[in-house]
Design a protein around this motif. Structure first.
Motif, PDB file in Angstrom:
ATOM      1  N   MET A 168       0.848  -1.177   0.000  1.00  0.00           N
ATOM      2  CA  MET A 168       0.000   0.000   0.000  1.00  0.00           C
ATOM      3  C   MET A 168       0.895   1.242   0.000  1.00  0.00           C
ATOM      4  SD  MET A 168      -3.225   0.241   2.383  1.00  0.00           S
ATOM      5  CE  MET A 168      -4.198   1.649   2.569  1.00  0.00           C
ATOM      6  N   SER A 169       0.546   2.222  -0.782  1.00  0.00           N
ATOM      7  CA  SER A 169       1.374   3.429  -0.853  1.00  0.00           C
ATOM      8  C   SER A 169       0.722   4.586  -0.101  1.00  0.00           C
ATOM      9  CB  SER A 169       1.618   3.815  -2.316  1.00  0.00           C
ATOM     10  OG  SER A 169       0.403   4.110  -2.950  1.00  0.00           O
ATOM     11  N   ALA A 170       1.575   5.520   0.288  1.00  0.00           N
ATOM     12  CA  ALA A 170       1.111   6.683   1.043  1.00  0.00           C
ATOM     13  C   ALA A 170       0.231   7.573   0.172  1.00  0.00           C
ATOM     14  CB  ALA A 170       2.303   7.468   1.569  1.00  0.00           C
ATOM     15  N   TYR A 171      -0.723   8.216   0.806  1.00  0.00           N
ATOM     16  CA  TYR A 171      -1.599   9.161   0.123  1.00  0.00           C
ATOM     17  C   TYR A 171      -0.792  10.339  -0.423  1.00  0.00           C
ATOM     18  CZ  TYR A 171      -4.873  13.040  -0.344  1.00  0.00           C
ATOM     19  OH  TYR A 171      -5.566  14.134  -0.802  1.00  0.00           O
ATOM     20  N   ASP A 172       0.188  10.798   0.364  1.00  0.00           N
ATOM     21  CA  ASP A 172       0.992  11.953  -0.025  1.00  0.00           C
ATOM     22  C   ASP A 172       2.273  11.968   0.799  1.00  0.00           C
ATOM     23  OD1 ASP A 172       1.700  14.299  -1.309  1.00  0.00           O
ATOM     24  OD2 ASP A 172       0.054  15.492  -0.507  1.00  0.00           O
ATOM     25  N   GLU A 173       3.181  12.860   0.434  1.00  0.00           N
ATOM     26  CA  GLU A 173       4.413  13.082   1.179  1.00  0.00           C
ATOM     27  C   GLU A 173       4.403  14.542   1.616  1.00  0.00           C
ATOM     28  OE1 GLU A 173       8.196  11.177  -0.198  1.00  0.00           O
ATOM     29  OE2 GLU A 173       8.753  13.279  -0.479  1.00  0.00           O
ATOM     30  N   ILE A 222       5.503   7.797   9.306  1.00  0.00           N
ATOM     31  CA  ILE A 222       4.125   7.625   8.834  1.00  0.00           C
ATOM     32  C   ILE A 222       3.151   8.345   9.762  1.00  0.00           C
ATOM     33  CG2 ILE A 222       2.290   5.956   8.320  1.00  0.00           C
ATOM     34  CD1 ILE A 222       4.666   5.868   6.371  1.00  0.00           C
ATOM     35  N   ARG A 261      -0.789   8.803  10.402  1.00  0.00           N
ATOM     36  CA  ARG A 261      -2.033   8.086  10.075  1.00  0.00           C
ATOM     37  C   ARG A 261      -3.263   8.925  10.417  1.00  0.00           C
ATOM     38  NH1 ARG A 261      -0.400   3.184   8.801  1.00  0.00           N
ATOM     39  NH2 ARG A 261       1.578   2.450   9.639  1.00  0.00           N
ATOM     40  N   THR A 315       3.486  10.063   4.291  1.00  0.00           N
ATOM     41  CA  THR A 315       4.900   9.950   4.621  1.00  0.00           C
ATOM     42  C   THR A 315       5.345  11.345   5.039  1.00  0.00           C
ATOM     43  OG1 THR A 315       5.244   8.198   3.001  1.00  0.00           O
ATOM     44  CG2 THR A 315       7.197   9.400   3.745  1.00  0.00           C
TER      45      THR A 315
END
Length: 85
Positions: free
Chosen positions: A1-6, A44, A46, A55
């Motif tokens: 699963m990848s992060a929504y944004d950085e 991370i 959440r 991230t």
């Protein structure tokens, strides 16, 4: 699963009540990462209301021994010159 944004830590807001840095989530809640997490090298943030996560980009050395969040410099007033009519 990848992060929504950085997101850079400087773009997050310290919430003393939560004891965490926060950033708006599209679901209407806030992404959160605690000072303790940052000291441990966690990156991370959440959202407690949905499955999204960010991230967080930051310098671990800034938080290694921090008992409280590093202070951001106070905004300085900007002087405007000229007529705006």
């Amino acid at each position: 699963m990848s992060a929504y944004d950085e997101v850079e830590i400087e773009d997050m807001e310290w919430n003393a009540e939560l004891g965490a840095y926060t950033y708006p989530c599209p679901c209407g809640d806030l992404f959160q990462i605690t000072l303790a997490d940052l000291r441990l090298g966690e990156e991370i943030a959440r959202c407690p209301s949905c499955s999204l996560f960010l991230t967080v980009v930051y310098n671990e050395e800034d938080f290694a021994d921090a008992k409280e969040p590093p202070h951001k410099p106070a905004p300085r007033p900007v002087a405007c010159w000229g007529n705006f009519f």
